[in-house]
Design a protein around this motif. Structure first.
Motif, PDB file in Angstrom:
ATOM      1  N   GLU A  63       6.117  10.855   1.834  1.00 12.28           N
ATOM      2  CA  GLU A  63       6.489  12.243   1.593  1.00 12.28           C
ATOM      3  C   GLU A  63       7.922  12.518   2.024  1.00 12.28           C
ATOM      4  O   GLU A  63       8.646  13.273   1.359  1.00 12.28           O
ATOM      5  CB  GLU A  63       5.514  13.175   2.317  1.00 12.28           C
ATOM      6  N   ASP A  64       8.357  11.899   3.126  1.00  5.38           N
ATOM      7  CA  ASP A  64       9.740  12.078   3.590  1.00  5.38           C
ATOM      8  C   ASP A  64      10.724  11.409   2.642  1.00  5.38           C
ATOM      9  O   ASP A  64      11.782  11.958   2.322  1.00  5.38           O
ATOM     10  CB  ASP A  64       9.907  11.505   4.998  1.00  5.38           C
ATOM     11  N   ARG A  82       0.585   9.676  -4.061  1.00  6.55           N
ATOM     12  CA  ARG A  82       1.123  10.503  -2.968  1.00  6.55           C
ATOM     13  C   ARG A  82       2.538  10.960  -3.294  1.00  6.55           C
ATOM     14  O   ARG A  82       2.901  12.120  -3.041  1.00  6.55           O
ATOM     15  CB  ARG A  82       1.109   9.705  -1.662  1.00  6.55           C
ATOM     16  N   PRO A 122       7.201   7.794   6.125  1.00  6.82           N
ATOM     17  CA  PRO A 122       6.197   8.450   5.280  1.00  6.82           C
ATOM     18  C   PRO A 122       6.711   8.638   3.858  1.00  6.82           C
ATOM     19  O   PRO A 122       7.858   9.040   3.657  1.00  6.82           O
ATOM     20  CB  PRO A 122       5.967   9.790   5.981  1.00  6.82           C
ATOM     21  N   PRO A 145       6.719   1.097   4.814  1.00  9.10           N
ATOM     22  CA  PRO A 145       5.614   1.973   5.192  1.00  9.10           C
ATOM     23  C   PRO A 145       5.841   2.737   6.490  1.00  9.10           C
ATOM     24  O   PRO A 145       5.090   3.667   6.798  1.00  9.10           O
ATOM     25  CB  PRO A 145       4.428   1.005   5.312  1.00  9.10           C
ATOM     26  N   GLU A 146       6.879   2.343   7.253  1.00  6.35           N
ATOM     27  CA  GLU A 146       7.161   3.067   8.494  1.00  6.35           C
ATOM     28  C   GLU A 146       7.741   4.448   8.226  1.00  6.35           C
ATOM     29  O   GLU A 146       7.727   5.312   9.105  1.00  6.35           O
ATOM     30  CB  GLU A 146       8.110   2.251   9.366  1.00  6.35           C
ATOM     31  N   ARG A 158       9.448  -0.464  -0.683  1.00  4.71           N
ATOM     32  CA  ARG A 158       8.840   0.550   0.175  1.00  4.71           C
ATOM     33  C   ARG A 158       8.741   0.066   1.617  1.00  4.71           C
ATOM     34  O   ARG A 158       8.286  -1.055   1.875  1.00  4.71           O
ATOM     35  CB  ARG A 158       7.443   0.851  -0.376  1.00  4.71           C
ATOM     36  N   THR A 194       0.239   4.872  -3.326  1.00  2.00           N
ATOM     37  CA  THR A 194       1.581   5.359  -2.999  1.00  2.00           C
ATOM     38  C   THR A 194       2.151   6.181  -4.146  1.00  2.00           C
ATOM     39  O   THR A 194       2.770   7.225  -3.927  1.00  2.00           O
ATOM     40  CB  THR A 194       2.511   4.176  -2.684  1.00  2.00           C
TER      41      THR A 194
END
Length: 330
Positions: free
Chosen positions: A137-138, A167, A135, A132-133, A130, A164
Motif C-alpha cells: 500500500e505504501d 492489494r 507494505p 515485502p518489507e 517487490r 499482491t
C-alpha cells in the motif's frame, strides 16, 4: 500491426512490443547505432511499446531511448509508449542485486529516469521487483503520487503474486503486470493470467522467446563472455540437452507451416490470451521484422493445444533463473 489496449481505458498499443534490455546489457556486446536503427524500424512497423528499466546498463538503456526520442523531433514522443521500471539496485560488474521499494527511492528513481529519457512523463512505470518489507500500500501510494504529479501516466508491477496485484489494485488501478511467460515458462497460467483478465490488467510477457533459446539459434556452450545466459540453469548441461529436444520439435512444427520458431512462439502467446502483450527483445532488424509478422498470424485451436502439450511444464528442464535472479520474485 494488430493492436491492444494497455490496461483498462489506457492507450492503444501494438500487440507486440520491443524489449530493449539487450541493447545495453546481459546479452553480450551491443552497438548503439545498430540499436537506434532497430528502434526506428520498429516504429515503422507499427511497434510503439518500448520497454526499458533504470537498471539496464545502469541507466544506459533509458539514455539510449532518450536519444531515439530526441532524434525523431517533437512529433515522435506522442507516437511512442515508454515503459520503465524501478526497484533493482545493482553495482557495476555484478549480477547480484538488492530491492528498494521505499517511497523516497521511488521518487528519486523516477526523477532520474525522466532525465535520462528526456521526457516529462513516463507512460507506464513498473515496480521491477517487490520488497515485502515495504507494505504494498505504501509503495503503490508513492506511485499514485507520481501519477497525480503528472510524472507517470499508468503504473505496473513485475513478477508479483495475484494477491499482491489485488492489494495494489485496491489502492490505485494497475495497468499492467509484467512477468516471464513463454512456451517454456508457463507459471502465470494457473492464477496470474486469470486475475489480470478479471481486473482488466494487461499482462506483458517478457522473454517470450525463452531468451532466444526457443528460436533454435542459441547454444549454451557458444555464448560469449558477459552473456548472463551462460549461468542460466536451462542453458547448461543435461537441462540444455533436454530443452534442445523441445526446440527441435518446435522447429519441425514451424517448418511445416513455413514459419520461424519465434513466429510460432509469439503467435501462440497472442492466440491464447487477448490481454497478453509479448515484448521480444532484439538488436537486429531482421529478427525484429520476423517477430513483427507474428501479430498478423493465427494458429488454430488444435495447433495451440498441440503446442501446449509439446511444452508441458514437466517436459522443461531447469529453473528459469540462477539463484541471484530470483530475488524479488514472488
Amino acid at each position: 500491426m494488430q493492436q491492444r489496449t494497455l490496461g483498462a481505458g489506457g492507450p492503444t498499443i501494438s500487440a507486440i512490443g520491443l524489449g530493449c534490455m539487450g541493447m545495453s546489457e546481459f546479452y553480450g556486446a551491443s552497438d548503439d547505432e545498430q540499436s537506434l536503427a532497430t528502434l526506428e524500424r520498429a516504429l515503422e512497423l507499427g511497434i510503439n511499446l518500448f520497454d526499458t528499466a533504470d537498471t539496464y546498463g545502469f541507466g544506459h538503456n533509458e539514455s539510449l531511448l532518450g536519444r531515439f526520442l530526441k532524434q525523431g523531433g517533437p512529433a515522435r514522443r506522442p507516437q511512442v509508449v515508454i515503459a520503465s521500471k524501478f526497484g533493482i539496485v545493482r553495482q557495476p560488474g555484478a549480477y547480484e542485486r538488492r530491492i528498494d521499494n521505499t517511497p523516497a527511492y521511488i521518487q528519486s528513481a523516477c526523477e532520474a529516469s525522466l532525465r535520462r529519457l528526456g521526457v516529462e512523463t513516463i507512460d507506464l512505470y513498473y515496480c521491477h521487483r517487490r520488497n515485502p518489507e515495504v507494505p504494498i500500500e505504501d509503495m503503490v501510494g508513492a506511485l499514485a503520487d507520481l501519477v497525480a504529479a503528472g510524472k507517470v501516466r499508468q503504473i505496473g508491477l513485475s513478477e508479483v503474486s495475484p494477491e499482491t496485484l489485488r492489494r495494489a489494485h485496491a489502492v490505485h488501478p494497475v495497468a499492467a503486470v509484467q512477468s516471464e511467460y513463454s512456451l517454456w515458462s508457463r507459471d502465470a497460467e494457473s492464477a496470474m493470467l486469470p486475475a489480470c483478465a478479471e481486473l482488466g490488467v494487461s499482462f506483458v510477457a517478457y522473454s517470450p522467446l525463452g531468451r532466444a533459446f526457443l528460436t533454435g539459434a542459441v547454444h549454451g556452450e557458444e555464448l560469449a563472455e558477459g552473456d548472463f545466459r551462460k549461468h542460466n540453469p536451462r542453458f547448461i548441461g543435461e537441462a540444455e540437452r533436454i530443452n534442445r529436444q523441445l526446440v527441435d520439435e518446435l522447429g519441425s512444427f514451424a517448418a511445416a507451416r513455413g514459419l520461424t520458431n519465434a513466429q510460432v512462439a509469439l503467435t501462440w502467446l497472442l492466440g491464447k490470451h487477448p490481454h497478453v502483450i509479448p515484448i521480444p527483445g532484439t538488436r537486429r532488424i531482421a529478427y525484429l521484422e520476423q517477430n513483427a509478422r507474428a501479430a498478423e498470424l493465427t494458429l488454430s485451436a488444435a495447433e495451440l493445444a498441440e503446442l501446449d502439450r509439446m511444452f508441458a511444464v514437466e517436459r522443461v528442464a531447469g529453473a528459469r533463473y540462477p539463484e541471484a535472479g530470483m530475488v524479488g520474485i514472488e
